[in-house]
Design a protein around this motif. Structure first.
Motif, PDB file in Angstrom:
ATOM      1  N   LEU A   1       0.821  -1.213   0.000  1.00 42.06           N
ATOM      2  CA  LEU A   1       0.000   0.000   0.000  1.00 42.06           C
ATOM      3  C   LEU A   1       0.857   1.266   0.000  1.00 42.06           C
ATOM      4  O   LEU A   1       0.507   2.259  -0.652  1.00 42.06           O
ATOM      5  N   LYS A   2       1.969   1.228   0.708  1.00 48.16           N
ATOM      6  CA  LYS A   2       2.876   2.382   0.715  1.00 48.16           C
ATOM      7  C   LYS A   2       3.369   2.685  -0.698  1.00 48.16           C
ATOM      8  O   LYS A   2       3.403   3.840  -1.115  1.00 48.16           O
ATOM      9  N   LYS A   3       3.724   1.634  -1.423  1.00 51.48           N
ATOM     10  CA  LYS A   3       4.176   1.817  -2.805  1.00 51.48           C
ATOM     11  C   LYS A   3       3.058   2.359  -3.687  1.00 51.48           C
ATOM     12  O   LYS A   3       3.278   3.244  -4.514  1.00 51.48           O
ATOM     13  N   VAL A   4       1.861   1.840  -3.499  1.00 46.13           N
ATOM     14  CA  VAL A   4       0.732   2.287  -4.311  1.00 46.13           C
ATOM     15  C   VAL A   4       0.444   3.761  -4.057  1.00 46.13           C
ATOM     16  O   VAL A   4       0.305   4.547  -4.997  1.00 46.13           O
ATOM     17  N   VAL A   5       0.369   4.166  -2.795  1.00 43.58           N
ATOM     18  CA  VAL A   5       0.013   5.559  -2.498  1.00 43.58           C
ATOM     19  C   VAL A   5       1.179   6.522  -2.677  1.00 43.58           C
ATOM     20  O   VAL A   5       1.012   7.728  -2.495  1.00 43.58           O
TER      21      VAL A   5
ATOM     22  N   TYR B   1      -5.559  11.164  -7.397  1.00 46.40           N
ATOM     23  CA  TYR B   1      -6.909  10.597  -7.329  1.00 46.40           C
ATOM     24  C   TYR B   1      -7.449  10.660  -5.897  1.00 46.40           C
ATOM     25  O   TYR B   1      -8.592  11.067  -5.668  1.00 46.40           O
ATOM     26  N   LEU B   2      -6.618  10.252  -4.934  1.00 52.90           N
ATOM     27  CA  LEU B   2      -7.066  10.216  -3.538  1.00 52.90           C
ATOM     28  C   LEU B   2      -7.290  11.615  -2.956  1.00 52.90           C
ATOM     29  O   LEU B   2      -8.041  11.771  -1.996  1.00 52.90           O
ATOM     30  N   LYS B   3      -6.653  12.611  -3.533  1.00 59.68           N
ATOM     31  CA  LYS B   3      -6.844  13.995  -3.073  1.00 59.68           C
ATOM     32  C   LYS B   3      -8.067  14.667  -3.700  1.00 59.68           C
ATOM     33  O   LYS B   3      -8.419  15.769  -3.306  1.00 59.68           O
TER      34      LYS B   3
ATOM     35  N   LEU C   1      -5.989   7.598   3.972  1.00 58.28           N
ATOM     36  CA  LEU C   1      -5.294   6.760   2.998  1.00 58.28           C
ATOM     37  C   LEU C   1      -3.929   7.336   2.603  1.00 58.28           C
ATOM     38  O   LEU C   1      -2.979   6.590   2.367  1.00 58.28           O
ATOM     39  N   LEU C   2      -3.826   8.647   2.571  1.00 62.63           N
ATOM     40  CA  LEU C   2      -2.552   9.267   2.185  1.00 62.63           C
ATOM     41  C   LEU C   2      -1.491   9.175   3.283  1.00 62.63           C
ATOM     42  O   LEU C   2      -0.345   9.548   3.065  1.00 62.63           O
ATOM     43  N   PHE C   3      -1.866   8.650   4.436  1.00 63.60           N
ATOM     44  CA  PHE C   3      -0.916   8.468   5.534  1.00 63.60           C
ATOM     45  C   PHE C   3      -0.336   7.051   5.568  1.00 63.60           C
ATOM     46  O   PHE C   3       0.377   6.699   6.498  1.00 63.60           O
ATOM     47  N   LEU C   4      -0.658   6.251   4.560  1.00 67.98           N
ATOM     48  CA  LEU C   4      -0.211   4.851   4.561  1.00 67.98           C
ATOM     49  C   LEU C   4       1.304   4.709   4.608  1.00 67.98           C
ATOM     50  O   LEU C   4       1.822   3.784   5.232  1.00 67.98           O
TER      51      LEU C   4
END
Length: 158
Positions: A35-39, A47-49, A87-90
């Motif tokens: 997940l760290k790599k993805v985000v 997209y997440l923002k 999610l952006l804190f992953l």
């Protein structure tokens, strides 16, 4: 940076306690690294923002990317992060989780920089010596640093 760590800490601690409880350190660590790599991908971040998307849409987006790596527990965790807009804190959650795990397992991360590539027997000597010196399980990464004339630089991350 400290605000991100403050936000990430309770999530990392929760995951750590779950992993400790059922001895699933590796599974959770692998999941968080993925997940760290993805985000960390700029398109994913963009997209997440997007303020036009709700938490369910953001969760679905990540689920479509990482669904093969999800089980019941980490899927629930991902939903909680999405619901709480975390999610952006992953990346920070992953880093803190690794710190908690290393503390629990008495692991010390060490980097060794040398002028030339070390042979396996030299690496083993470093491993034995540093394990005894610090009285910890050590995880050593070896690097060649061409700027060095000779010898080695040892950096411990405690």
């Amino acid at each position: 940076m400290s605000e991100k760590v403050t936000v990430a800490r309770p999530y990392a601690k929760s995951v750590f306690l779950i992993a400790k409880n059922d001895n699933s350190y590796k599974e959770w660590g692998d999941f968080l690294i993925i997940l760290k790599k993805v985000v960390s991908n700029l398109r994913v971040v963009s997209y997440l923002k997007n303020p036009m998307l709700n938490s369910f849409e953001k969760y679905n987006f990540l689920y479509n990317i990482c669904g093969d790596f999800l089980d019941k527990k980490n899927n629930s965790f991902l939903k909680v992060l999405a619901k709480n807009d975390r999610l952006l804190f992953l990346g920070d959650i992953c880093d803190l989780y690794e710190i908690y795990k290393e503390q629990e397992q008495n692991i010390l991360r060490i980097s060794v920089f040398s002028a030339v590539s070390l042979k396996d027997d030299s690496k083993k000597k470093f491993f034995v010596y540093l394990s005894k010196k610090f009285n910890k399980n050590v995880s050593i990464q070896f690097f060649v640093e061409k700027k060095l004339i000779g010898g080695a630089i040892v950096k411990a991350k405690d």
